[in-house]
Scaffold this active site. Structure first.
Site, PDB file in Angstrom:
ATOM      1  N   PHE A 167       0.846  -1.195   0.000  1.00  0.00           N
ATOM      2  CA  PHE A 167       0.000   0.000   0.000  1.00  0.00           C
ATOM      3  C   PHE A 167       0.882   1.246   0.000  1.00  0.00           C
ATOM      4  CE2 PHE A 167      -3.029   3.131   1.537  1.00  0.00           C
ATOM      5  CZ  PHE A 167      -4.069   2.864   0.676  1.00  0.00           C
ATOM      6  N   ASP A 222       2.251  -2.393   9.771  1.00  0.00           N
ATOM      7  CA  ASP A 222       0.950  -1.858   9.366  1.00  0.00           C
ATOM      8  C   ASP A 222      -0.036  -3.022   9.393  1.00  0.00           C
ATOM      9  OD1 ASP A 222      -1.302  -0.945   8.037  1.00  0.00           O
ATOM     10  OD2 ASP A 222      -0.180   0.221   6.558  1.00  0.00           O
ATOM     11  N   TYR A 236     -11.390   1.520   9.936  1.00  0.00           N
ATOM     12  CA  TYR A 236     -12.627   1.485   9.129  1.00  0.00           C
ATOM     13  C   TYR A 236     -12.776   0.237   8.272  1.00  0.00           C
ATOM     14  CZ  TYR A 236      -9.244   3.764   5.958  1.00  0.00           C
ATOM     15  OH  TYR A 236      -8.130   4.089   5.228  1.00  0.00           O
ATOM     16  N   LYS A 237     -11.822  -0.706   8.386  1.00  0.00           N
ATOM     17  CA  LYS A 237     -11.927  -1.921   7.573  1.00  0.00           C
ATOM     18  C   LYS A 237     -12.634  -3.003   8.396  1.00  0.00           C
ATOM     19  CE  LYS A 237      -7.661  -0.737   5.128  1.00  0.00           C
ATOM     20  NZ  LYS A 237      -8.204  -0.449   3.795  1.00  0.00           N
ATOM     21  N   ARG A 276     -10.758  -7.828  -6.146  1.00  0.00           N
ATOM     22  CA  ARG A 276     -10.483  -8.188  -4.756  1.00  0.00           C
ATOM     23  C   ARG A 276     -11.807  -8.367  -4.015  1.00  0.00           C
ATOM     24  NH1 ARG A 276      -7.457  -3.943  -0.724  1.00  0.00           N
ATOM     25  NH2 ARG A 276      -9.435  -2.897  -0.999  1.00  0.00           N
TER      26      ARG A 276
HETATM   27  C1  LIG Z   1      -2.031  -1.235   4.249  1.00  0.00           C
HETATM   28  C2  LIG Z   1      -2.772   0.065   4.390  1.00  0.00           C
HETATM   29  N1  LIG Z   1      -2.254   1.044   5.145  1.00  0.00           N
HETATM   30  C3  LIG Z   1      -2.897   2.219   5.309  1.00  0.00           C
HETATM   31  C4  LIG Z   1      -4.111   2.436   4.696  1.00  0.00           C
HETATM   32  C5  LIG Z   1      -4.875   3.721   4.805  1.00  0.00           C
HETATM   33  O1  LIG Z   1      -4.325   4.730   5.501  1.00  0.00           O
HETATM   34  P1  LIG Z   1      -5.234   5.993   5.873  1.00  0.00           P
HETATM   35  O2  LIG Z   1      -6.319   5.514   6.779  1.00  0.00           O
HETATM   36  O3  LIG Z   1      -4.308   6.937   6.486  1.00  0.00           O
HETATM   37  O4  LIG Z   1      -5.839   6.502   4.600  1.00  0.00           O
HETATM   38  C6  LIG Z   1      -4.681   1.447   3.903  1.00  0.00           C
HETATM   39  C7  LIG Z   1      -5.986   1.711   3.246  1.00  0.00           C
HETATM   40  O5  LIG Z   1      -6.513   0.982   2.500  1.00  0.00           O
HETATM   41  C8  LIG Z   1      -3.997   0.241   3.745  1.00  0.00           C
HETATM   42  O6  LIG Z   1      -4.505  -0.726   2.981  1.00  0.00           O
END
Ligand SMILES: Cc1ncc(COP(=O)(O)O)c(C=O)c1O
Length: 405
Positions: free
Chosen positions: A123, A192, A217-218, A364
């Site tokens: 990401f 992460d 939010y996931k 996906r």
């Molecule tokens: C691996 C990963 N890191 C970070 C984020 C998102 O970061 P942020 O909430 O700061 O937009 C995502 C979003 O899909 C992600 O998949």
């Protein structure tokens, strides 16, 4: 070969089946994008009404104390700690994943000299942050292919930003092994956990994790743009400093002192006033997640995946799954590579089967055991097979326009 009757029987016997009714899921939709934006729990809608009308509307500023708003970042952090195998005082909710990555990357780099490394094909926010953090503090930056992360942990690397589960393919790193390698090279890994938390069982202490961030939010169903969380192992908390010295990370915020003094524990990684409505929505999602046994969730995720893969092999043998067949090496989504993946995803969405597209060629599908049934998976693959049989994705409606989600 599994039959539809058997699949319906699995749903009837599913110990997690009752959770589905706790979510608002529109009629006619099969939601396979909970790895991007989790579904809305009914309890969250009610909680938001109360937070807005009673806590904000009626009680006004008094709610910072009377409704427990001041403690909310630590309180929700402590709840998330239970989901990830951490102690209550090692997690706090603050900012976004991106900002938290930046804070921890800079904080960890303060421990010693050396380069910052991130993964090239994962990401992008992670490598953008790693590169910008390195430039800011005058360090070298290297972007390495995710498959070569272990080799990138060399003695000249101070910080590595690694994503536990790959957002495209669902490939999952061996966290314990990489942490072992990082200890040997004296590198701090910032994990992460965006595609792991609430999806795969996590035990940060067992696996030797010292620093991590994750998305609200996931799979935690915290709502669009929910704040993120960050984890700092207790033994590191007093040794590192956030680059954002804000009043909420001060040892005594309400002293309004002229000089900055970092809070002694995890609170030093907060920054400014938390987005309270988003934080309370996240808390509601986390509370619901805490009701489910994470091992049961993971066991169901594996079965949802296996059913998807079996039905796909049966109904669409030409479509190639790019996620690992070995459950021990993957997260909770299934990805298919196809040159027309974007148009396929759009054609499916038009039929109420919502997944998403990731460049260059990935369709996906998120497998969220809390609210998906086995019959959903069966029906989703039937719809996909129909879209492919009719070559519906060739329709110009689906092959034009950009990607927004
Ligand atoms: C691996 C990963 N890191 C970070 C984020 C998102 O970061 P942020 O909430 O700061 O937009 C995502 C979003 O899909 C992600 O998949």
């Amino acid at each position: 070969m599994t039959t539809l009757d058997e699949v319906r029987g699995w749903d009837a016997a599913d110990p997690l089946g009752a959770f589905r009714a706790r979510f608002r899921l529109p009629e006619g939709v099969i939601y396979l994008d909970g790895n991007s934006l989790g579904a809305l729990p009914h309890a969250t809608a009610a909680r938001m009404r109360d937070a807005i009308e009673r806590e904000w509307g009626d009680a006004l500023v008094r709610s910072w104390n009377d409704a427990g708003w001041v403690e909310a970042p630590a309180r929700v952090g402590a709840k998330i700690a239970r989901l990830i195998g951490a102690e209550a005082d090692e997690v706090i909710v603050a900012n976004s994943t991106t900002v938290d990555l930046f804070k921890l990357a800079i904080a960890a780099a303060g421990l010693r000299d050396g380069a910052i490394v991130a993964e090239r094909d994962n990401f992008p926010t992670d490598s953008y942050v790693g590169s910008a953090a390195a430039a800011l503090i005058g360090r070298a930056f290297r972007a390495v292919p995710a498959g070569e992360s272990a080799r990138a942990l060399t003695a000249d690397v101070a910080v590595a930003i690694l994503t536990h589960v790959d957002y495209r393919t669902a490939v999952r790193h061996d966290m314990a092994a990489l942490n072992g390698a990082a200890r040997a090279s004296d590198t701090k890994i910032v994990w992460d956990l965006s595609h792991s938390v609430g999806a795969v069982p996590l035990d940060l202490h067992r696996d030797g994790v010292e620093l991590a961030v994750g998305c609200g939010y996931k799979y935690l169903n915290g709502g669009p743009g929910a704040p993120a969380f960050l984890y700092v192992a207790r033994h590191l908390q007093s040794r590192i400093a956030s680059p954002i010295a804000g009043w909420w990370s001060h040892a005594a915020p309400f002293d309004f002192a002229a000089d900055y003094r970092a809070a002694p524990g995890i609170a030093r990684f907060a920054a400014g006033t938390p987005p309270m409505l988003g934080l309370l929505a996240l808390e509601s999602g986390v509370d619901l997640m805490l009701e489910a046994d994470p091992h049961m969730l993971w066991a169901k995720s594996i079965r949802l995946y296996d059913l998807f893969a079996e039905r796909l092999a049966q109904r669409c043998p030409d479509l190639a799954i790019v996620s690992p067949a070995d459950a021990g090496r993957r997260g909770s989504h299934i990805s298919i590579a196809h040159p027309n993946a974007l148009a396929i995803v759009r054609a499916l969405t038009a039929r109420g089967v919502i997944g998403d597209f990731r460049t260059p060629d990935i369709a996906r599908f998120g497998l969220t055991p809390l609210y998906l049934s086995f019959t959903d998976i069966w029906n989703a693959v039937e719809t996909l097979a129909d879209v492919m049989d009719r070559a519906e994705w060739r329709d110009p409606r689906f092959s034009q326009g950009g990607v927004v989600t």
